[in-house]
Design an enzyme around this catalytic site. Structure first.
Site, PDB file in Angstrom:
ATOM      1  N   PRO A   1       0.873  -0.312   0.111  1.00  0.00           N
ATOM      2  CA  PRO A   1       0.028   0.145  -0.073  1.00  0.00           C
ATOM      3  C   PRO A   1       0.730   1.472   0.173  1.00  0.00           C
ATOM      4  O   PRO A   1       1.806   1.554   0.638  1.00  0.00           O
ATOM      5  CB  PRO A   1      -0.658  -0.294   1.572  1.00  0.00           C
TER       6      PRO A   1
ATOM      7  N   CYS B   1       2.713   4.085   9.239  1.00  0.00           N
ATOM      8  CA  CYS B   1       2.601   5.417   8.185  1.00  0.00           C
ATOM      9  C   CYS B   1       4.016   6.086   9.240  1.00  0.00           C
ATOM     10  O   CYS B   1       3.475   6.808  10.603  1.00  0.00           O
ATOM     11  CB  CYS B   1       2.058   5.647   8.063  1.00  0.00           C
TER      12      CYS B   1
END
Length: 585
Positions: free
Chosen positions: A33, A159
């Protein structure tokens, strides 16, 4: 719990863990992703280099989606995930025409959704949809909306960027293990498809093991582990630690499904990672952006065709004009829903070269003049804003794919920069420019007996580049260099380097190199330690800071638009090296 298909039909009972992994074909390779960059068209491009049998072993993720925005905002959903075909626009501003009902639909009943792009069972599976979230109910609400169109929902816990810190999600949840448990467990109990999670390693192997156990206990069927800490990003990205992943493999239950992430630059790194970590599958992010064919086996010697190039030293790769062309054909066929333009065969030396001298004059005119005047002539910011995720992503992808090419051919870089988001005709003109330049490079390579590629590689004047002599008669295309220095990226650059017309990885300078060239500076605390006689070589990523002039906004992944392009920054002294932040957690 029964799942639901894209056509609204009841599916099989939800599987968990290894049983689920085996049900989707036990994929060995995983397309990561990536923020705004693992959208449908790019996934299709990556799959296009694989045979049907190889495609069964490739799992792909969507870009990270914001759970609350996805649940609450229809406009956000429409511009990020195109799972069902939009209604056809009606003439004269009347209501949109409904999609024709199937023969089995009863009058008055809601029409079943028609699969479109994202998660289409015919060509975009297996697929995991990733969300970032910090609220269990928002996450569940968003996940239920995508569940009919994917195989699993993934929670982003990796992240590391400033936006994640401010929004309190991604890797900035790792101190709140209770919240992480609730987020995953709520999906596990209430969602029709399995839940997975992607994490980063912590300071110690023991802490990372406890973290992984919490994620699995909450109900995650698969855990992806990025072998870098939260602090390892941008100039201090450094090297992922595969030993942590091996430790998890050896200390978690044998039935645990683990995906490894980090240090994947070339095809050969995939098997090396699997062997070193013991993981079930390996994920590639930035390596895939530089070379979407990274998951494919190179063609046998003598069977290269027109798309794959192999040099006199035995090293090779897919030509960037070939990759660029494939990408645009996918854009035409799927995103724009029409046939791609008819193209001349991809040039190889020995073909007719007369087309290289042909020009309609219009391209040259458009390339001339200041970019500002050109933008005004084209209408500038008056162009309609492009919202298609597949069209918006084109320019960022091309800047990454063409990194080495445009560092040499800056006129093409400028032409790409002048293109508006979603302006496919303008991008096609850039493709034509790239094809012409690659043809000229191939002709020159043959004319000079390969010396033109060596000369192009010797232009930079940095010490690192000067020390890179061509490898003679390598046994494999991406063989390991015998001299490995964990504090230097020189050997990696040497191993990965190809002529500028070949898709190839972008190598980050390691922290010590970034410190030496001024990209980062030591904190006051570290400087004092050095003054007291501490070892200068022991740099802790947590004690290194970026230039104070940079703000949180500088860390955000910028969406491509008419006024901004997420164009990766090139280290001018070392064209093989990048200075960017990560695009994947």
């Amino acid at each position: 719990m029964a799942s639901t298909t894209a056509n609204g039909e009841a599916g099989k009972a939800k599987l968990h863990g290894r049983a689920f992994y085996e049900s989707i074909g036990s994929p060995k390779f995983v397309l990561a992703p990536m923020v705004d960059q693992s959208e449908f068209a790019w996934r299709m491009l990556s799959r296009s280099f694989l045979s049907p049998a190889e495609n069964a072993k490739l799992l792909a993720y969507t870009p990270m989606l914001h759970a609350r925005l996805y649940e609450e905002t229809a406009k956000y959903r429409e511009s990020h995930f195109e799972a069902t075909r939009p209604p056809k626009p009606a003439p004269n501003g009347s209501a949109p025409s409904p999609t024709p009902a199937s023969s089995s639909a009863f009058a008055g009943e809601p029409l079943p959704p028609v699969p479109f792009l994202d998660g289409n069972p015919a060509f975009d599976r297996p697929l995991f949809v990733q969300f970032c979230a910090n609220d269990p109910e928002h996450l569940l609400g968003a996940a239920k909306l995508v569940a009919p169109y994917c195989d699993a929902v993934d929670l982003n816990l990796g992240c590391p960027q400033g936006i994640a810190r401010r929004g309190h999600y991604g890797a900035f949840l790792q101190e709140d293990q209770e919240l992480i448990y609730k987020l995953i467990n709520n999906l596990h109990k209430n969602l029709s498809v399995p839940v997975t999670a992607k994490i980063r390693i912590l300071d110690t192997k023991e802490d990372t093991l406890a973290y992984a156990k919490n994620v699995l206990a909450a109900g995650a069927s698969i855990i992806t582990v990025h072998g870098r800490r939260r602090e390892q990003k941008g100039h201090i990205t450094g090297v992922a630690d595969w030993q942590y992943l091996r430790y998890l493999r050896e200390n978690l239950p044998k039935e645990t499904v683990i995906f490894a992430n980090g240090n994947i630059l070339q095809h050969g790194d995939l098997e090396r990672c699997l062997e070193a970590t013991g993981a079930d599958a390996v994920m590639s992010a930035e390596g895939n952006l530089s070379d979407p064919a990274i998951f494919a086996q190179p063609p046998p010697l003598g069977q290269e065709g027109r798309e794959y190039w192999r040099g006199k030293d035995g090293k090779g790769g897919y030509r960037i004009d070939a990759v660029f062309r494939r990408y645009m054909d996918i854009i035409h066929k799927y995103a724009l829903q029409h046939d791609p333009p008819i193209r001349r065969p991809l040039f190889v030396v020995g073909d007719d070269e007369s087309w290289l001298a042909q020009s309609d004059g219009k391209d040259t005119e458009e390339e001339d003049g200041p970019a500002r005047k050109k933008r005004k002539k084209d209408g500038g910011g008056k162009h309609e804003k492009c919202t298609s995720p597949n069209l918006v992503a084109i320019r960022p992808h091309l800047f990454h794919l063409l990194r080495h090419f445009i560092s040499r051919h800056t006129d093409i870089r400028d032409a790409l920069a002048r293109c508006h988001a979603g302006d496919v005709p303008a991008i096609e003109k850039v493709l034509d420019m790239v094809e012409r330049r690659v043809a000229e490079g191939l002709i020159e390579y043959e004319r000079t007996g390969g010396k033109s590629a060596e000369e192009a590689g010797s232009e930079p004047n940095s010490k690192a580049e000067e020390s890179e002599a061509p490898t003679e008669n390598p046994k494999t295309e991406d063989a390991e260099d015998a001299e490995y220095d964990p504090e230097s990226s020189v050997a990696t650059v040497k191993k990965c380097k190809r002529p500028w017309w070949i898709a190839q990885p972008i190598v980050r300078p390691l922290p010590k190199e970034a410190l030496a060239n001024g990209s980062i500076s030591l904190s006051k605390k570290e400087k004092k330690k050095q003054e007291r006689g501490s070892k200068a070589g022991e740099l802790d990523g947590r004690q290194i800071k970026k230039d104070e002039s940079k703000t949180v906004e500088d860390e955000l992944p910028r969406t491509d638009s008419a006024t901004g392009i997420k164009e990766p920054t090139m280290d001018t002294t070392r064209p093989m090296a990048t200075t960017d932040e990560l695009v994947s957690g």
